[in-house]
Design an enzyme around this catalytic site. Structure first.
Site, PDB file in Angstrom:
ATOM      1  N   LYS A  92       0.794  -1.225   0.000  1.00 32.00           N
ATOM      2  CA  LYS A  92       0.000   0.000   0.000  1.00 32.00           C
ATOM      3  C   LYS A  92       0.831   1.282   0.000  1.00 32.00           C
ATOM      4  O   LYS A  92       0.274   2.379  -0.045  1.00 32.00           O
ATOM      5  CB  LYS A  92      -1.006  -0.015   1.160  1.00 32.00           C
ATOM      6  CG  LYS A  92      -2.143  -1.017   0.965  1.00 32.00           C
ATOM      7  CD  LYS A  92      -3.277  -0.786   1.957  1.00 32.00           C
ATOM      8  CE  LYS A  92      -4.485  -1.674   1.671  1.00 32.00           C
ATOM      9  NZ  LYS A  92      -4.315  -3.067   2.107  1.00 32.00           N
ATOM     10  N   GLN A 176      -4.147   5.172  10.659  1.00 32.72           N
ATOM     11  CA  GLN A 176      -5.123   6.102  10.060  1.00 32.72           C
ATOM     12  C   GLN A 176      -6.198   6.418  11.089  1.00 32.72           C
ATOM     13  O   GLN A 176      -6.541   5.574  11.914  1.00 32.72           O
ATOM     14  CB  GLN A 176      -5.811   5.454   8.839  1.00 32.72           C
ATOM     15  CG  GLN A 176      -4.878   5.127   7.704  1.00 32.72           C
ATOM     16  CD  GLN A 176      -5.594   4.437   6.547  1.00 32.72           C
ATOM     17  OE1 GLN A 176      -6.649   3.822   6.727  1.00 32.72           O
ATOM     18  NE2 GLN A 176      -5.004   4.523   5.358  1.00 32.72           N
ATOM     19  N   ARG A 222     -19.839  -7.888   4.134  1.00 33.24           N
ATOM     20  CA  ARG A 222     -21.275  -7.725   3.867  1.00 33.24           C
ATOM     21  C   ARG A 222     -21.431  -6.731   2.732  1.00 33.24           C
ATOM     22  O   ARG A 222     -21.177  -5.543   2.892  1.00 33.24           O
ATOM     23  CB  ARG A 222     -21.989  -7.230   5.132  1.00 33.24           C
ATOM     24  CG  ARG A 222     -22.216  -8.341   6.161  1.00 33.24           C
ATOM     25  CD  ARG A 222     -22.631  -7.810   7.509  1.00 33.24           C
ATOM     26  NE  ARG A 222     -21.543  -7.048   8.107  1.00 33.24           N
ATOM     27  CZ  ARG A 222     -21.599  -5.761   8.405  1.00 33.24           C
ATOM     28  NH1 ARG A 222     -22.700  -5.067   8.192  1.00 33.24           N
ATOM     29  NH2 ARG A 222     -20.559  -5.139   8.929  1.00 33.24           N
ATOM     30  N   ARG A 265     -10.451  -2.421  -8.975  1.00 29.37           N
ATOM     31  CA  ARG A 265     -11.529  -2.080  -8.040  1.00 29.37           C
ATOM     32  C   ARG A 265     -11.056  -0.903  -7.200  1.00 29.37           C
ATOM     33  O   ARG A 265      -9.975  -0.962  -6.606  1.00 29.37           O
ATOM     34  CB  ARG A 265     -11.873  -3.271  -7.150  1.00 29.37           C
ATOM     35  CG  ARG A 265     -13.244  -3.127  -6.496  1.00 29.37           C
ATOM     36  CD  ARG A 265     -13.499  -4.248  -5.510  1.00 29.37           C
ATOM     37  NE  ARG A 265     -12.930  -3.937  -4.217  1.00 29.37           N
ATOM     38  CZ  ARG A 265     -12.635  -4.838  -3.285  1.00 29.37           C
ATOM     39  NH1 ARG A 265     -12.840  -6.114  -3.497  1.00 29.37           N
ATOM     40  NH2 ARG A 265     -12.129  -4.456  -2.125  1.00 29.37           N
ATOM     41  N   GLU A 282      -7.478  -1.633  -5.676  1.00 27.44           N
ATOM     42  CA  GLU A 282      -7.257  -3.085  -5.708  1.00 27.44           C
ATOM     43  C   GLU A 282      -6.992  -3.523  -7.136  1.00 27.44           C
ATOM     44  O   GLU A 282      -7.922  -3.654  -7.931  1.00 27.44           O
ATOM     45  CB  GLU A 282      -8.527  -3.787  -5.208  1.00 27.44           C
ATOM     46  CG  GLU A 282      -8.702  -3.757  -3.715  1.00 27.44           C
ATOM     47  CD  GLU A 282      -8.243  -5.058  -3.087  1.00 27.44           C
ATOM     48  OE1 GLU A 282      -7.405  -5.754  -3.700  1.00 27.44           O
ATOM     49  OE2 GLU A 282      -8.720  -5.380  -2.001  1.00 27.44           O
TER      50      GLU A 282
END
Ligand SMILES: Nc1ncnc2c1ncn2[C@@H]1O[C@H](COP(=O)(O)OP(=O)(O)O)[C@@H](O)[C@H]1O
Ligand SMILES: [Mg+2]
Length: 310
Positions: A92, A176, A222, A265, A282
Site C-alpha cells: 500500500k 489512520q 457484507r 476495483r 485493488e
C-alpha cells in the site's frame, strides 16, 4: 481453445464462490478454465495462455515469494494483471504515488520496520482523539487490521502491542484515523473491467475493535448492490487513470502496462468534509462481486477470453 488459470490460494483450492461462477462462464465461452493454487510447485504455468490472479489472499506475510511467483508466470505465460502492477500494487505504499499524482487518499502515518519504535514513540504517533486503525501495508482481506479508541488507555495499549507485533515481523504499519462514515454511509467499491467502468457495490464496516486474529485468509464481508453518484465514478476513474499514468511514465517513458487493466476495483470512503477519498486501489486480487450487478459476470468473462486469445 484457450487455457486459462484462475490463480487462488491453498486455503481456497476450489476458488471463492464468485470466481467459481467466473470459471463456469469461461467454460460456457469454450475456454478451458481451472482453479490453480499459486504456490503449488507442481504447476506448469507455461501450459496456460493466461493466468488471472483471483483469490490469492494468503500472500500478505510472504509478499516477496508471491512477487517472485508472478515474475515466473510473467516469463512463461501472460499474467493479469501484469507483473509491474503486481509489484507495485501488493504494497500500500503505492497510495503515496497516487497521492503525489493528485488522488485524495485516507491520511496515513507510515511506520517503517527499519526504525526502532519504543512504546512511547508509537504512542505519540497515534491520534489524541477519536478512533484509529492499525493495519499492515501489505494486506488482504482485512486480516491483521484493528480499530482502537484514542482516549482509552487500555485500547491504546492494545494498539501499541499490535503495531509492535507487525513491526517485529518486518512489516510496515499504517496508522489512520477511523473514517466514521464507513459505519454510516459505508465503503463503496467501483469495478472497472478492461478499462471500462462496470459496476459498484456497497461494503459494510469491517472493524469493530482491536485485532484479535482471524481464522482463515479473509474476513467475511457484507456487500450489497449500489447505484453510485456520477461524481464518485469519476473520482474512481481518476484513480485508475493515475495508476495507468504511473506505469506509463516509469522506466524511460516506456509504457510498462500498455493494455487497459483486465480488472480494477477502487475502494472509496467519504471524509469529514464529505469528499470522496481513496481507501484502496485493488489491482491484484480484488473480489469483483460480479453476482451483485446484472451483466457484470458476462462482461468479465468476455474480457478474460479476449485477453487469453489476444
Ligand atoms: N481508516 C479506516 N477507517 C475506517 N475503516 C477502515 C480504515 N482502514 C481500514 N478500514 C476497514 O478495514 C477494511 C480493510 O482495510 P483495507 O485498507 O481495505 O485493507 P485490505 O482490504 O487490503 O485488507 C476496510 O474495508 C474498512 O472496512
Ligand atoms: Mg480493502
Amino acid at each position: 481453445m484457450s487455457r486459462i488459470a484462475l490463480a487462488t490460494c491453498a486455503a481456497l483450492p476450489d476458488l471463492h464462490a464468485d470466481d467459481a461462477l467466473v470459471r463456469d462462464a469461461l467454460a460456457a465461452r469454450g475456454a478451458e478454465a481451472e482453479a490453480v493454487v499459486w504456490d503449488d510447485p507442481t504447476v506448469d504455468w507455461a501450459s496456460y495462455d493466461l493466468v488471472v490472479i483471483r483469490s490469492t489472499w494468503d500472500y500478505a506475510q510472504r509478499r516477496a515469494e508471491f512477487v517472485e511467483w508472478a515474475r515466473l508466470v510473467d516469463r512463461v505465460s501472460r499474467l493479469a494483471n501484469p507483473l509491474p502492477v503486481v509489484e507495485w500494487s501488493t504494497d500500500k505504499h503505492y497510495l503515496r504515488d497516487l497521492e503525489s499524482a493528485g488522488v485524495r487518499i485516507v491520511p496515513t502515518q507510515w511506520l517503517e520496520p527499519s526504525r526502532v519504535f519504543t512504546s512511547r514513540a508509537l504512542h505519540t504517533r497515534f491520534p489524541a482523539s477519536g478512533d484509529f486503525v492499525i493495519k499492515p501495508a501489505v494486506s488482504a482481506g482485512s486480516i491483521d487490521t484493528g480499530r482502537y479508541t484514542a482516549i482509552d488507555a487500555g485500547s491504546r495499549g492494545l494498539a501499541i502491542s499490535h503495531a509492535k507485533r507487525l513491526l517485529g515481523a518486518g512489516r510496515t504499519v499504517m496508522v489512520q484515523r477511523y473514517v466514521g462514515s464507513v459505519d454510516t454511509a459505508g465503503e463503496r467499491a467501483h469495478v472497472f473491467i478492461a478499462g471500462e467502468y462496470s459496476h459498484s457495490v456497497l461494503k459494510g464496516a469491517m472493524l469493530d475493535g482491536p485485532d484479535v486474529g482471524v481464522e482463515g485468509v479473509y474476513r467475511e464481508e457484507r456487500m450489497s448492490p449500489l447505484v453510485p453518484s456520477d461524481g464518485e465514478v469519476e473520482f474512481a476513474a481518476q484513480a485508475v487513470r493515475a495508476a495507468r499514468r504511473y506505469f506509463g511514465t516509469s522506466a524511460d517513458g516506456v509504457d510498462l502496462v500498455p493494455e487497459p487493466l483486465l480488472y480494477a476495483r477502487v475502494d472509496v470512503v467519504t471524509d469529514d468534509d464529505g469528499e470522496p477519498v481513496l481507501m484502496e486501489l485493488e489491482l491484484v486480487e480484488p473480489s469483483l462481486f460480479t453476482d451483485l450487478a446484472p451483466g457484470a459476470l458476462e462482461r468479465f468473462a468476455d474480457a478474460v477470453v479476449a485477453r487469453a486469445e489476444a
